[in-house]
Design a protein around this motif. Sequence first.
Motif, mmCIF file in Angstrom:
data_model
loop_
_atom_site.group_PDB
_atom_site.id
_atom_site.type_symbol
_atom_site.label_atom_id
_atom_site.label_comp_id
_atom_site.label_asym_id
_atom_site.label_seq_id
_atom_site.Cartn_x
_atom_site.Cartn_y
_atom_site.Cartn_z
ATOM 1 N N THR A 136 9.841 2.331 -2.086
ATOM 2 C CA THR A 136 8.616 3.141 -2.068
ATOM 3 C C THR A 136 7.375 2.255 -2.097
ATOM 4 O OG1 THR A 136 8.436 3.209 -4.470
ATOM 5 C CG2 THR A 136 9.738 4.947 -3.439
ATOM 6 N N ARG A 137 6.237 2.859 -1.772
ATOM 7 C CA ARG A 137 4.951 2.210 -1.972
ATOM 8 C C ARG A 137 4.118 3.131 -2.859
ATOM 9 N NH1 ARG A 137 3.458 -1.826 0.424
ATOM 10 N NH2 ARG A 137 4.824 -2.846 1.908
ATOM 11 N N GLU A 138 3.073 2.556 -3.441
ATOM 12 C CA GLU A 138 2.247 3.383 -4.315
ATOM 13 C C GLU A 138 0.996 3.850 -3.586
ATOM 14 O OE1 GLU A 138 1.551 1.316 -7.933
ATOM 15 O OE2 GLU A 138 3.660 1.492 -8.520
ATOM 16 N N ALA A 139 0.495 4.980 -3.998
ATOM 17 C CA ALA A 139 -0.745 5.498 -3.426
ATOM 18 C C ALA A 139 -1.361 6.451 -4.444
ATOM 19 C CB ALA A 139 -0.454 6.228 -2.121
ATOM 20 N N THR A 140 -2.560 6.934 -4.146
ATOM 21 C CA THR A 140 -3.118 7.990 -4.987
ATOM 22 C C THR A 140 -3.512 9.159 -4.095
ATOM 23 O OG1 THR A 140 -5.216 6.817 -4.834
ATOM 24 C CG2 THR A 140 -4.050 6.635 -6.917
ATOM 25 N N VAL A 141 -3.333 10.351 -4.603
ATOM 26 C CA VAL A 141 -3.811 11.524 -3.862
ATOM 27 C C VAL A 141 -4.823 12.262 -4.733
ATOM 28 C CG1 VAL A 141 -1.734 11.849 -2.479
ATOM 29 C CG2 VAL A 141 -1.895 12.957 -4.706
#
Length: 477
Positions: free
Chosen positions: A378-383
Amino acid sequence: ADDALIALDTFSDRTAGLVHPALRLGVTGLSRAGKTVFISSLVHNLLNGGRLPVFEAVRSGRVSRIRLAPQPDDAVPRFQYEDHIAALVRDRIWPDSTRAISQIRLTLDYESASGWGRMFSRGELSIDIIDYPGEWLLDLPLLSQDFRTFSAQTWERAQKGVREELSRDWCRLAEAEALNAPADEAKARALAEHFTAYLKACRSDERALSILPPGRFLMPGDLDGSPALTFSPLPLPAEGRPEPGSLWAMMERRYEAYKTHVVKPFFREHFARIDRQIVLVDALTAINRGPEAVADLEEALAEVLACFRPGLNSFLSSFVTRRIDKVLIAATKADHLHHESHDRLERITGRLVHRAAERIGLSGAGLEVMALAAVRATREATVEEGGAKLPVIVGVPIAGETIDGQVFDGKRRTAIFPGDLPANPDQLFAARPEGDLVNFVRFRPPEIEETGGGLKLSVPHIRLDRAMQFLFGDRLA
Ligand code: GDP
């Protein structure tokens, strides 16, 4: 005579070690903990110049060459690295899991960090990675139990918590046998099958229970179907001894054969020769299944750790001469969490091993706990949601995985809010509302990443380099 042979064996191991230093690294953990994935990624990252900033010898450029080499033990299957890595990297599917013992050797040419070391060391270290099912370690306590005690313990455990329901069919069948029913192969097989089915049900994804000797009933290796595995605990006779020729006597004999021909040889021939050990733990699955699975995992870890203190067991201490001086307990699959939770996962895992480690005196420099992902899928992100920024992880869920009724097709990248682990590990042992703490969907393996000048491609990971540094960094100093 057996023991003399073993003494000779260790002696020749040692003298061989003087000419060509070798380190035997055991990799274990209960099934699905991530052993195959861990070894594949570790080897791939070392062979392909992976991103390993915490692994000092590689970072500082002191390692000039890393290669696979023929393994020293001809009678042990080789770890099928090429097949596993092809699945992982080329097909982007998870490789076949560990079913039995296997090994693979890596040889590293390096330059010692100190002038003194450069003068005396030839600068070559071989690392023999030994992969074996953690279930097999849970058999050690059986060596000090006779069939009566083993039966009583298994029976008692089978009546507790969710096990009661899972063990019902087997218990009914076993109870129906009169104490002095004559020995009968068909009955023995039926009982063994029902007993195995019960153990498997406990290990299923919905239950995720851990403590389940005999280990080979779940991981038979090449012994599937042999008489040493065709037995079952039986309820205790209220009084008197079962007669010779009875079913009970037959089961007792097979149980003893299991100990003699299966359990002891594994500890003597393989376990005794390990120098360093990593134990992989799928804590996240247990956490999601609730307090019973967590408590059970804690108990299983205590039994596993006890194996690393041979002095506590008279059978082990009779032949284990070299001591495992470093043990790493690693919570795997940390890529299912946002990095903010990695430390929490580490703390929870620490809490699971802490009491047991203290009790058996294994704490201190030789024991370390980490959270890692051998493969970061996985990769990290913000929503943004309603003005708030939420941390999410992004990956491609495997076809058929579901979350909140949504079914994935195995193709699309999807952002998932991973959920929160409690700051205080004790909360995991307390009753809590139904439902998962961590949104656990299985992701497809990732595309491999460019490292360095873009020429080499390696498997992305989380903290794999930290594990390497702890497990063998000092041997390349
Ligand atoms: P073994 O039984 O201990 O050999 O377990 P495996 O290595 O086969 O791992 C079991 C499953 O866990 C794999 O098929 C993957 O789905 C998952 N898995 C293992 N390690 C990782 C990891 O580092 N990251 C992710 N996302 N999944 C993993």
